[in-house]
Every structure is written in C-alpha cells, then in structure tokens.
Design an enzyme around this catalytic site. Structure first.
Site, PDB file in Angstrom:
ATOM      1  N   GLY A  90       2.617   2.785  -1.203  1.00  0.00           N
ATOM      2  CA  GLY A  90       3.480   2.762  -2.549  1.00  0.00           C
ATOM      3  C   GLY A  90       4.695   2.278  -2.388  1.00  0.00           C
ATOM      4  O   GLY A  90       5.036   1.924  -1.216  1.00  0.00           O
TER       5      GLY A  90
ATOM      6  N   HIS B  71      -2.751  -1.356   6.232  1.00  0.00           N
ATOM      7  CA  HIS B  71      -3.628  -1.199   5.269  1.00  0.00           C
ATOM      8  C   HIS B  71      -5.183  -1.333   5.729  1.00  0.00           C
ATOM      9  O   HIS B  71      -5.643  -2.629   5.957  1.00  0.00           O
ATOM     10  CB  HIS B  71      -3.210  -1.975   4.103  1.00  0.00           C
ATOM     11  CG  HIS B  71      -2.018  -1.628   3.168  1.00  0.00           C
ATOM     12  ND1 HIS B  71      -2.125  -0.934   2.330  1.00  0.00           N
ATOM     13  CD2 HIS B  71      -0.645  -1.951   3.801  1.00  0.00           C
ATOM     14  CE1 HIS B  71      -0.967  -0.704   1.954  1.00  0.00           C
ATOM     15  NE2 HIS B  71      -0.025  -1.268   2.449  1.00  0.00           N
TER      16      HIS B  71
ATOM     17  N   ASP C 239     -21.895  -4.721 -19.538  1.00  0.00           N
ATOM     18  CA  ASP C 239     -21.622  -3.195 -19.729  1.00  0.00           C
ATOM     19  C   ASP C 239     -22.326  -2.821 -20.839  1.00  0.00           C
ATOM     20  O   ASP C 239     -23.032  -1.693 -20.646  1.00  0.00           O
ATOM     21  CB  ASP C 239     -20.078  -3.031 -19.810  1.00  0.00           C
ATOM     22  CG  ASP C 239     -19.094  -3.510 -18.703  1.00  0.00           C
ATOM     23  OD1 ASP C 239     -19.965  -3.998 -17.771  1.00  0.00           O
ATOM     24  OD2 ASP C 239     -17.960  -3.680 -19.121  1.00  0.00           O
TER      25      ASP C 239
ATOM     26  N   LYS D  31     -16.808  -2.231 -11.859  1.00  0.00           N
ATOM     27  CA  LYS D  31     -17.757  -3.235 -12.107  1.00  0.00           C
ATOM     28  C   LYS D  31     -18.639  -3.561 -11.150  1.00  0.00           C
ATOM     29  O   LYS D  31     -19.872  -3.685 -11.435  1.00  0.00           O
ATOM     30  CB  LYS D  31     -16.725  -4.366 -12.452  1.00  0.00           C
ATOM     31  CG  LYS D  31     -17.423  -5.595 -13.084  1.00  0.00           C
ATOM     32  CD  LYS D  31     -17.571  -5.215 -14.744  1.00  0.00           C
ATOM     33  CE  LYS D  31     -18.148  -6.442 -15.407  1.00  0.00           C
ATOM     34  NZ  LYS D  31     -18.210  -6.038 -16.809  1.00  0.00           N
TER      35      LYS D  31
ATOM     36  N   GLU E 128      -7.802  -0.906   3.893  1.00  0.00           N
ATOM     37  CA  GLU E 128      -8.760  -1.338   2.572  1.00  0.00           C
ATOM     38  C   GLU E 128      -8.846  -2.847   2.525  1.00  0.00           C
ATOM     39  O   GLU E 128      -9.524  -3.213   1.664  1.00  0.00           O
ATOM     40  CB  GLU E 128      -7.913  -0.624   1.540  1.00  0.00           C
ATOM     41  CG  GLU E 128      -6.706  -1.029   1.010  1.00  0.00           C
ATOM     42  CD  GLU E 128      -5.381  -0.312   1.617  1.00  0.00           C
ATOM     43  OE1 GLU E 128      -5.764   0.006   2.789  1.00  0.00           O
ATOM     44  OE2 GLU E 128      -4.417  -0.385   0.988  1.00  0.00           O
TER      45      GLU E 128
ATOM     46  N   CYS F 299       0.368   3.676   4.934  1.00  0.00           N
ATOM     47  CA  CYS F 299       1.655   3.277   4.664  1.00  0.00           C
ATOM     48  C   CYS F 299       2.555   4.305   4.157  1.00  0.00           C
ATOM     49  O   CYS F 299       2.825   5.370   4.836  1.00  0.00           O
ATOM     50  CB  CYS F 299       1.332   1.979   4.035  1.00  0.00           C
ATOM     51  SG  CYS F 299       2.842   0.929   3.888  1.00  0.00           S
ATOM     52  N   TYR F 300       2.996   3.965   2.854  1.00  0.00           N
ATOM     53  CA  TYR F 300       3.772   5.247   2.284  1.00  0.00           C
ATOM     54  C   TYR F 300       3.520   6.379   2.398  1.00  0.00           C
ATOM     55  O   TYR F 300       4.030   7.545   2.628  1.00  0.00           O
ATOM     56  CB  TYR F 300       3.988   4.719   0.823  1.00  0.00           C
ATOM     57  CG  TYR F 300       4.946   5.790  -0.019  1.00  0.00           C
ATOM     58  CD1 TYR F 300       6.421   5.725   0.185  1.00  0.00           C
ATOM     59  CD2 TYR F 300       4.245   6.748  -0.875  1.00  0.00           C
ATOM     60  CE1 TYR F 300       6.977   6.750  -0.195  1.00  0.00           C
ATOM     61  CE2 TYR F 300       4.981   7.648  -1.215  1.00  0.00           C
ATOM     62  CZ  TYR F 300       6.456   7.798  -1.018  1.00  0.00           C
ATOM     63  OH  TYR F 300       7.373   8.533  -1.900  1.00  0.00           O
TER      64      TYR F 300
END
Ligand code: XMP
Length: 561
Positions: free
Chosen positions: A103, A217, A275, A417, A219, A130-131
């Site tokens: 964050g 991070h 979709d 998605k 990710e 991280c944060y």
C-alpha cells in the site's frame, strides 16, 4: 513498457477499470442500481468443495488484484476484502490464511490502514507483502523506520540460514522486485530474519512458520520465483487443497443456478462478446430451455457478426435465441446525428425500448443474466481505491427502467477475465469467441465519424473486415486489445489508374492494453500496415487514403468518438 510496468499498469487499470466485455452489460448496468442490489465482498458465488479461501486484505496497493490472480492461478480460491471488513462477513468462506497487500501509506500516517485484530487472533497463517509486512512489524512490536528514499526496482534476495517453508524450492539468491520507502529496522519479538538484500537488511521475516513478512512483491513477474513462494504459502503453510478449478466451478455453479432459479425463467441479452456468451452458456448448462437469449441486431455490428453469433448459439450450443433485426429502427433513430454522445444516448435508449418489447413478448421472466466480473465487484467495495472520472458516458448510458424488476443472475461475479476465458473454453466455446476483442455497445456508429448512413457503414464494415483478416493472419489478434478501422469524415484527393479520386480517408486503430483504461498504440510491422492499406484501397470502394493512428491513451481514447 517493461513487463513490470505492464503488470503494475494492468493492476492499476483493473483497479479503476471497466470490464473488457462492455457491450450489452453497459446498457443493463443500471438495472443493478435500479434494483437496489447491494454488492458486498462476502456475497460469494462459491460454495461446497470450493470453500477454502485465502483472504487478501487490500491495503491500497496497485498490485492487490495481481496477488489475487496469482493465487487463483494456483487453483486456490481467494477473495479481496477491505481492511475494514468484519470477521462475521468472511467466516463462512472458510478462510485458510491471510495475505496483507502492499500500500502507499506509511504505518505512521494518520489514518493509515491496518489489518484487523482477527488476522492475528484467528491463528491462521499470515503473509504480509511490503506495506503488509510493515503493518505486521508495527502491530506486533517491531520498528518500522521511515526513509526519505524509495527503493524501487530489481534487487537480489539472499536467504539466511533460517529454514522456512515459505522459501521451499527457492534458490538461495534470487531476483525480486522492490517498491518501498519505509523499512523494518527491528523485528517484532521472536521473529527470525529469513532473507536480506543489499539495501534491505530485513527483506523477509517469519514467526513459527505461521506469520511472514516480505518486503518485495512476489506477485509481479520480475520476482522470478514469486509464484513458488505464493505456492509454498497456500499449500505448505495454509494447507489448501487446490480445489479452485474450472471443472469444479462449473459443477458448483450449475448446482447453484439450478437452486437459485428453480422453475423460473431467465433472460439473457447476448452480443457475441465473451462475457455474455460465456454466462449464457453456463446458465444454459444448468437450466436448458428455461433460458432465453435475446440478440438485438442494431445494424451497427461488424460484417457477418449477427449471422455468426446466431449460428454458434443455435446450431453449436443449442441455445434458444430470439433474434431481433432492429437495424432500420436504430439507423433511423440516429439519422443526421453527428455528436458522439447523442449517438450513444439514442442507441442506448433504443436498445432498452427494443429489449423491453422483446421481454414483454416472453411473458413472465424471473431473472436477468449478467456477465458481471470480479473487478467490477471489487471496484464497488474497495475502501482504498479512488474512482477515476468518467470521460465518455458509456459507463452510465441508459439502464433498464425501474419497473422492469428482474432478479439478477450473476454467476461470474467472482471471476477475473482470464478465468472467464478459461471457463468459456471448458464449456466448449470456440477459441474465436472466447478470445474475441471487446466491441463497444454503440458499435460502428462511434467509428463512423459524422453522420451514420447505411452506405458509410458498409464502407466501414468492409474495411474493418480487411483489418481483422490481416491481423488474424499475422497471428496478432490475441496480442492486441483492439484492432479496427475508423471511417473519417474527411475526403481527400487520390489517383487510381488514370483517374482522379475524391474519397474518404480511413484510419486504422490498433492498441495494446490490459483493461482499456490506458492503452498504447501497437507497433504493427510496416509490412503488415502496407498490406492492410493496399488491400483496403483496392478492395473497398469509397476509400482512397489510409492513416495509422499513433496516439496512446491518454491523451487519446481508444475509440475516436
Ligand atoms: P475509450 O474510447 O473510452 O474506450 O478509450 C475504452 C473501452 O470502452 C469501449 N467503449 C465502449 N463500450 N459503450 C461500450 O459498451 C460505449 O459507448 C463505448 N465507448 C467505448 C472501447 O471499445 C474500449 O474497449
């Protein structure tokens, strides 16, 4: 743009973004509002065997959604919640562990978000990123030191000799990606240092193989072994079983839809987009002919689009489709209109009129199917995000009249998605459909600059067909967010054979993007552009000049109108 920036960008876009397949849902969007339907993070679509959840607490990072997608890729279900969410709202999800996102704040900021007490009181494993790591240190008695400089970018992580399941099968030195200002200078009592980098003495810490903090991070792609670390966390530390597979999702959704709908009837507006096609196919699997699809041809579709969509639905999928050819009605409604917003409004209202007439013909209908996706849901519950301002009205055009009281059926409400595409493939939809590029609700009307007439639409359709054909042949279709032609209202002089011509200039637009909120113009190969230009000028009457749009978004928008 580097891969990291792209990913970050993607996450930012997802955070603020509209879903990719905006077409039909754009018009139906306000139905949700009209029905006063509350969207909450815990109103989950999963149940039964899928119920093992990693809870990701959003502390405001731009990469929070990337964390969620990585966890889902590991076949583990996760949900994103606000740091303000109460335990009662999530306990039924069968939480198996918590991830605290990064964050922008410092833990010393006034009103800095901090994880709720139940994160620690539950006894479940925790991974702070991280944060998130800094909040653990701050809350459990360590020291976080403010720093004036941000450490941003690549770093090399070096593991200490302390053994930890988090780094199982991770090399002792491995590249990671950092983005932080503050850092931990003293760990909370009993925590062990697990790794360091040149600039960050405590880059990873852990307590009893249960609570972890990492300053980098995992990710983002540039943390090469980040996925392995997340895998270790969810499988070895949280003991998840990996039940989040599309196969399971289909089985459970079918059961849930059956239960929800009972003997009721469902209406779905299809557009040929991803979709609406996937959601209709899924519902059809569950309730067969209790589902009726309505396909409104507004005369603003691409070449052969209506025919192809109907064919797939009726012949391949065996789904009942009420086809409404309302082309004349739409075209006469926008006759003489040149203002883009006016075009949108008229098309939106006409769609509602037609849709309403069609649904009346069907008699009693109980549910309206919608292809709402998880980013839309998160958008409406996120406590930390801002909402970017609306540039074009397409996010709030039209809406169904309040008296059309359908209950909503939104079985993809918890999917990203990429998961919708996977679901579509598992349901047997053709690759061509599953990977279709987004197409705007007002269709070619907003790509036909100036007045929209049947003749001009035909010119545009034929040119657009060539663009699509060549992009597909060059195998670039999936790499592009959108590729299309725009018919300008400018005429220019040309020469063909021995004749002077005075015809329209056509623009080619090709952009890469992750979710349309920002986009980059695609660096298409010159030879491909040459081929497209040559073919269009030769094959499409009415066009004698082709230009390539080299504007990114911002400052341009993807569509010209
Ligand atoms: P812009 O032009 O705003 O487009 O950069 C962003 C994305 O939205 C699509 N778009 C629309 N979709 N109704 C829609 O359903 C609209 O009026 C509309 N206008 C733009 C556009 O194709 C792109 O994917």
């Amino acid at each position: 743009m580097t891969e990291d920036e792209k990913e970050l960008n993607e996450a930012t876009i997802l955070r603020f973004g509209a879903s990719g397949d905006v077409e039909v849902s754009t018009y139906l969007e306000e139905a949700t509002e009209a029905l006063g339907k509350e969207k909450t993070a815990t109103e989950t679509g999963v149940s039964g065997a899928l119920r093992e959840t990693i809870i990701i607490i959003d502390m405001g990072s731009q990469t929070t959604q990337l964390i969620a997608r990585r966890i889902r890729e590991l076949n583990v279900y996760c949900e994103l919640i606000s740091y303000k969410t109460k335990w009662d709202e999530i306990k039924n999800l069968n939480p198996r562990g918590f991830i605290l996102s990064g964050g922008p704040n410092s833990v010393y900021d006034e009103n800095a978000p901090l994880p709720p007490a139940y994160v620690y009181e539950s006894g479940l494993p925790v991974l702070g990123i991280c944060y998130g790591m800094q909040s653990i240190a701050h809350q459990l008695g360590g020291v976080v030191s403010p720093s004036n400089e941000r450490e941003y970018g690549h770093a090399v992580l070096i593991l200490t000799e302390e053994q930890s399941s988090l780094f199982k099968n991770v090399d002792t030195t491995t590249p990671v990606w950092m983005s932080h200002g503050d850092k931990i200078t003293k760990m909370p009592p009993d925590f062990k240092s697990l790794a360091y980098t040149e600039n960050t003495p405590i880059a990873a810490m852990g307590l009893n193989n249960k609570i972890f903090g990492i300053q980098f991070h995992p990710e983002v792609m540039h943390t090469a072994q980040g996925k392995q670390m997340l895998k270790n966390f969810v499988y070895d530390i949280c003991h998840c079983n990996g039940t989040w597979t599309m196969d399971n999702f289909i089985k459970e959704s079918i059961a849930k839809i059956k239960e929800q709908v009972g003997s009721g009837r469902v209406l779905s507006a299809i557009s040929g987009g991803v979709d609406s096609s996937v959601v209709s196919t899924l519902i059809h699997r569950a309730i067969g002919n209790q589902l009726t699809c309505v396909f409104v041809n507004n005369g603003l579709l691409r070449k052969e689009e209506a025919e192809r969509t109907i064919k797939v639905f009726r012949e391949k999928l065996g789904i009942k489709v009420n086809y409404v050819d309302a082309s004349e009605r739409f075209l006469s409604a926008i006759k003489g209109v040149t203002d883009p917003e006016q075009k949108r409004k008229i098309i939106g209202h006409t769609f509602i009129e037609v849709f309403e007439e069609e649904s009346k013909k069907l008699g009693e209908v109980d549910f309206l199917a919608q292809g709402t996706l998880y980013p839309d849901v998160i958008e409406s519950v996120s406590s930390v995000s801002n909402i970017s301002s609306v540039i074009k009205t397409h996010h709030n055009v039209g809406g169904l009249p309040k008296y059309m009281k359908f209950k909503l059926l939104e079985p993809m409400r918890y999917l990203f998605k990429d998961e919708v595409r996977k679901l579509g493939s598992e349901l047997g939809l053709e690759e061509d459909l599953v990977w279709r590029q987004p197409f705007p609700g007002p269709g070619l009307a907003i790509r036909c600059i100036g007045e929209v007439t049947k003749e001009r639409l035909d010119i545009l359709r034929n040119a657009d067909w060539v663009v699509m054909d060549e992009i597909k042949k060059a195998k670039l279709y999936r790499e592009m967010w959108q590729t299309f032609a725009v018919l300008t209202d400018t005429k220019s002089v040309g020469v063909m054979g021995d004749f002077r011509t005075y015809s329209y200039a056509l623009a080619i637009r090709a952009v890469t993007s992750s979710d349309a909120m920002t986009a980059d113009w695609a660096r298409l190969p010159y030879d491909l552009l040459a081929k497209i230009s040559n073919r269009i000028v030769n094959e499409v009457r009415g066009i004698n000049r082709i230009v390539y749009d080299i504007t990114s978004k911002p400052p341009g928008t993807i569509e010209w109108e």
